[in-house]
Write an enzyme that holds these catalytic residues in place. Structure first.
Site, PDB file in Angstrom:
ATOM      1  N   LYS A 173       0.782  -1.205  -0.046  1.00  0.00           N
ATOM      2  CA  LYS A 173       0.029  -0.091   0.070  1.00  0.00           C
ATOM      3  C   LYS A 173       1.014   1.316   0.032  1.00  0.00           C
ATOM      4  O   LYS A 173       0.615   1.987  -0.783  1.00  0.00           O
ATOM      5  CB  LYS A 173      -0.838  -0.029   1.168  1.00  0.00           C
ATOM      6  CG  LYS A 173      -1.634   1.341   1.500  1.00  0.00           C
ATOM      7  CD  LYS A 173      -2.522   1.097   2.724  1.00  0.00           C
ATOM      8  CE  LYS A 173      -1.425   0.832   4.086  1.00  0.00           C
ATOM      9  NZ  LYS A 173      -0.819   2.275   4.365  1.00  0.00           N
ATOM     10  N   THR A 174       1.891   1.281   0.742  1.00  0.00           N
ATOM     11  CA  THR A 174       2.643   2.637   1.005  1.00  0.00           C
ATOM     12  C   THR A 174       3.482   2.715  -0.148  1.00  0.00           C
ATOM     13  O   THR A 174       3.726   3.887  -0.580  1.00  0.00           O
ATOM     14  CB  THR A 174       3.627   2.330   2.199  1.00  0.00           C
ATOM     15  OG1 THR A 174       3.015   2.191   3.458  1.00  0.00           O
ATOM     16  CG2 THR A 174       4.744   3.595   2.458  1.00  0.00           C
ATOM     17  N   ASP A 176      -4.294   8.200   2.953  1.00  0.00           N
ATOM     18  CA  ASP A 176      -3.796   6.901   3.490  1.00  0.00           C
ATOM     19  C   ASP A 176      -4.859   6.224   4.597  1.00  0.00           C
ATOM     20  O   ASP A 176      -5.446   7.175   5.289  1.00  0.00           O
ATOM     21  CB  ASP A 176      -2.489   6.998   3.864  1.00  0.00           C
ATOM     22  CG  ASP A 176      -1.742   5.797   4.350  1.00  0.00           C
ATOM     23  OD1 ASP A 176      -2.056   4.811   3.699  1.00  0.00           O
ATOM     24  OD2 ASP A 176      -0.836   5.695   5.126  1.00  0.00           O
ATOM     25  N   GLU A 177      -4.914   4.945   4.574  1.00  0.00           N
ATOM     26  CA  GLU A 177      -5.530   4.382   5.609  1.00  0.00           C
ATOM     27  C   GLU A 177      -6.961   4.853   5.694  1.00  0.00           C
ATOM     28  O   GLU A 177      -7.827   5.247   6.680  1.00  0.00           O
ATOM     29  CB  GLU A 177      -4.917   4.440   6.968  1.00  0.00           C
ATOM     30  CG  GLU A 177      -3.777   4.133   6.880  1.00  0.00           C
ATOM     31  CD  GLU A 177      -3.466   2.339   7.072  1.00  0.00           C
ATOM     32  OE1 GLU A 177      -4.628   1.916   6.716  1.00  0.00           O
ATOM     33  OE2 GLU A 177      -2.461   1.866   7.034  1.00  0.00           O
ATOM     34  N   GLN A 193      -9.617  -4.222   7.235  1.00  0.00           N
ATOM     35  CA  GLN A 193      -8.608  -3.884   8.220  1.00  0.00           C
ATOM     36  C   GLN A 193      -9.374  -2.554   8.973  1.00  0.00           C
ATOM     37  O   GLN A 193      -8.545  -1.756   9.579  1.00  0.00           O
ATOM     38  CB  GLN A 193      -7.516  -3.446   7.881  1.00  0.00           C
ATOM     39  CG  GLN A 193      -6.637  -4.648   7.353  1.00  0.00           C
ATOM     40  CD  GLN A 193      -5.148  -4.491   7.016  1.00  0.00           C
ATOM     41  OE1 GLN A 193      -4.236  -4.613   7.872  1.00  0.00           O
ATOM     42  NE2 GLN A 193      -4.703  -4.325   5.704  1.00  0.00           N
ATOM     43  N   ARG A 201      -0.875 -10.843  10.032  1.00  0.00           N
ATOM     44  CA  ARG A 201       0.617 -10.379  10.571  1.00  0.00           C
ATOM     45  C   ARG A 201       1.543 -11.535  10.278  1.00  0.00           C
ATOM     46  O   ARG A 201       2.679 -11.323  10.431  1.00  0.00           O
ATOM     47  CB  ARG A 201       0.208 -10.258  12.078  1.00  0.00           C
ATOM     48  CG  ARG A 201      -0.573  -9.017  12.430  1.00  0.00           C
ATOM     49  CD  ARG A 201      -0.513  -7.761  11.664  1.00  0.00           C
ATOM     50  NE  ARG A 201      -1.373  -7.730  10.650  1.00  0.00           N
ATOM     51  CZ  ARG A 201      -1.411  -7.007   9.353  1.00  0.00           C
ATOM     52  NH1 ARG A 201      -0.273  -6.169   9.311  1.00  0.00           N
ATOM     53  NH2 ARG A 201      -2.239  -6.991   8.406  1.00  0.00           N
TER      54      ARG A 201
END
Length: 680
Positions: free
Chosen positions: A49-50, A240-241, A271, A626
């Site tokens: 994503k980043t 973002d997010e 998420q 994770r």
């Protein structure tokens, strides 16, 4: 009438020389290179994503967009700094005019220029949490609220309550009914304080962190000319997010973007796990309804986990109805090992399994820092902390202080420590300072009276604490709570002998401390769970002296908590709540306490709310994703409660959401319980 004239600037193409096709996978490239407009990028866990967002900024700069026309909104300053640093490394363009930061920092920057439009000056102060509490204390005092009969909410709790109102757009009555129903009788007085707090902030030319968003939105709504200025400035807004935005942040984005500016929102609906602090998953789910014609990009290639873990994760989240359709695909080869599903006899056996398997994995070459134990709530780590300590396995905790170092655990133990050692001044003063109306001066006077009574140096216990303590002189405001304390003390030593540790904890919690918890802590339910877990641990002891000795060995002395600062740096396993673990990854993950009532949370099951249950399932999904190589799903079959008997645990309903063949069941038993011809 003025003549309209349009400048046509030359469009540079990839002046940095970046080969975007080679640097990105096909899904990422499609989003990064998309034309201006409204776009939603659903980026799954571990999908880069980043990287996508960073390359999008680089793409814009590379194709003639000026840095000053770009606004990048993030949830942490760290994320903003990292992305801008990556952009600087990618392109030769000057990025100093690019606006990047958290919603709050961008709001502050705008308000510094226009605060006078809202009745503040541009030199307004920004209140941190301690400043808020001080200002609220002043307002409460000016409201002349009578708290003799019942505890009024502490400033810290009121600050959280008021923040929820601002971030969700709900009314005070709605927030109290949903989250703080124990304050229902105080509703009118709380509204009085809230009104006074708003007035006081204006009088003192101060804003709190929520105001940095609320006031920015208000500025845009009340001053269309100012809004137009920023709409013209920011032609490209990136977020973002996006799944974590609340109602105020969502409104701020809508206003800034308007009809003509480009918007690229990046996030993952699967998420979205922060509704308890105001985040609204509907923002991302309804994006295409709110922005007509918006394009949707989905990035499904996962670079983190092996296929076996992703198959389980995909199956688990499919049970949710409110979601975008996507399946994570592994870029890695499989290891041939399915996630383990491990049923254990009880919480102690669960802790023993986790600790033993950690040591085995370390022997197999997995460093401790590449392992984590995740749980729904901090109190679920008690037995694991104890087991790791006994076995000498170093650990760090991201979900809070070590269990026995927490303030509420030390408060409870102060009662018991004083009963056992009646010369313990520290414990006595800590206990008394919990009472409203008993500050340090009053507490010290009571200690002096206690010493004068002569009971501090006697070996035997007072035959009845209340008959002695009720003769002490106390502040009038504290009368009722002092009486409660006296009668609780009687319950700690019935008939002149010590009660069992678990019974003592129950008496302290129910008799006096629960009311203090509710009035003093925003997360009082979690703290109560901690205390109930402590009581369960106390149920394994008959001797209060032995119990307190164990507490002392597992905690720091009174004063500054020891935490992990005193431990040498080096290899440590991570213990974390799932909320704190979002965005992190480890080679091996242990997800513990997969029991209905523990995960999913019991309060959510009682509420019978589908939206809340689906958020719990998203939290489960976050935990699964994770893990990179190894995943262990564990649960105790029996939970030995200290004062309500043993409870048979029902495995988490989330374990029913995927086919059984996606996990490998492990049967665990004690070494002496297995025959030689039946190895495990």
């Amino acid at each position: 009438m003025a003549r309209q004239y349009t400048l046509h600037r030359p469009q540079a193409v990839a002046t940095s020389g970046i080969d975007y096709v080679a640097a990105l996978n096909a899904e990422q490239y499609q989003a990064v290179s998309s034309p201006p407009g409204k776009a939603l990028v659903i980026a799954g866990a571990g999908s880069g994503k980043t990287r996508t967002l960073t390359y999008r900024v680089a793409w814009l700069l590379d194709h003639g967009i000026e840095a000053k026309q770009v606004l990048l909104l993030t949830f942490t300053n760290k994320a903003a700094r990292e992305m801008i640093e990556r952009v600087r490394d990618l392109v030769p363009h000057d990025t100093s005019d690019l606006w990047a930061g958290t919603f709050h920092s961008i709001g502050s920057r705008i308000l510094r220029r226009h605060a006078d439009d809202l009745g503040f000056t541009r030199s307004f102060s920004i209140l941190d949490r301690d400043d808020q509490k001080s200002l609220l204390s002043s307002v409460i005092a000016s409201c002349d609220i009578d708290t003799k009969e019942r505890r009024f909410p502490k400033p810290d709790v009121l600050a959280s309550l008021f923040s929820l109102i601002e971030n969700t757009g709900a009314s005070l009555e709605e927030v109290i009914a949903a989250r703080y129903d124990h304050f229902y009788d105080w509703t009118e007085k709380i509204e009085l304080v809230r009104t006074g707090y708003i007035t006081k902030k204006l009088e003192t030319n101060s804003m709190d962190f929520d105001d940095l968003l609320v006031m920015t939105v208000r500025l845009f709504e009340e001053r269309p000319d100012v809004l137009e200025l920023y709409q013209q400035k920011f032609r490209h807004v990136l977020v973002d997010e996006y799944q974590d935005t609340n109602s105020v942040q969502g409104r701020m984005i809508d206003l800034l973007v308007g009809e003509t500016s480009s918007l690229m929102a990046v996030g993952d609906d699967a998420q979205s796990i922060y509704s308890w602090r105001g985040a609204d998953v509907d923002h991302i789910l309804s994006f295409q309804r709110r922005y007509r014609g918006a394009k949707l990009f989905t990035i499904e290639t996962n670079y983190r986990s092996v296929p076996e873990i992703l198959e389980l994760s995909n199956a688990a989240i499919r049970a949710n109805s409110g979601r975008f359709e996507k399946d994570l695909n592994a870029s890695r080869e499989g290891l041939g090992v399915r996630p383990a599903l491990v049923a254990l006899e009880d919480p102690r056996s669960q802790a023993a399994f986790v600790a033993q398997r950690i040591l085995e994995l370390r022997d197999e070459g997995v460093p401790l820092e590449e392992m984590a134990v995740l749980y729904r709530a901090h109190f679920q780590s008690l037995e694991i902390q104890m087991e790791l300590t006994v076995r000498g396995i170093p650990f760090s905790i991201t979900s809070g202080l070590r269990f026995f170092e927490q303030a509420h655990i030390k408060d409870i133990s102060a009662f018991m420590r004083f009963v056992v050692n009646r010369r313990d001044e520290v414990s006595f003063l800590r206990m008394i300072n919990l009472l409203p109306g008993c500050g340090p001066v009053a507490a010290q006077k009571l200690w002096t009276e206690w010493l004068k009574s002569g009971w501090a140096t006697r070996e035997e216990l007072p035959p009845k604490w209340s008959e002695l303590l009720l003769t002490f002189k106390i502040p009038k405001k504290a009368t009722k709570h002092w009486q409660q304390l006296c009668y609780v003390m009687d319950e700690l030593t019935p008939g002149g002998v010590f009660a069992r540790p678990s019974d003592m904890i129950f008496s302290i919690l129910e008799g006096i401390y629960d009311e203090y918890l509710q009035a003093s802590f925003e997360n009082f339910e979690n703290r109560r769970n901690d205390i109930e877990q402590l009581s369960q641990y106390g149920g394994t002891f008959d001797d209060i002296l032995e119990f307190l000795a164990q507490l002392s060995l597992m905690s720091s002395v009174d004063g500054e908590p020891k935490g992990d600062k005193s431990e040498p740096t080096g290899e440590k396993i991570t213990l974390s709540s799932i909320h704190q673990a979002k965005g992190l990854e480890w080679k091996a993950v242990f997800l513990v306490w997969l029991v209905d009532g523990q995960f999913p949370n019991g309060r959510i099951l009682e509420a019978d709310d589908l939206n809340m249950l689906e958020e719990e399932r998203r939290l489960f999904y976050v935990a699964l994703t994770r893990a990179k190589d190894d995943l262990y799903l564990t649960y105790p079959m029996m939970n030995p409660k200290s004062y309500s008997g043993d409870i048979i645990c029902r495995p988490s309903r989330f374990l029913e959401d995927f086919p059984a063949e996606l996990v490998e069941e492990w049967q665990v038993g004690d070494a002496d319980a297995w025959s030689e011809d039946e190895p495990f």
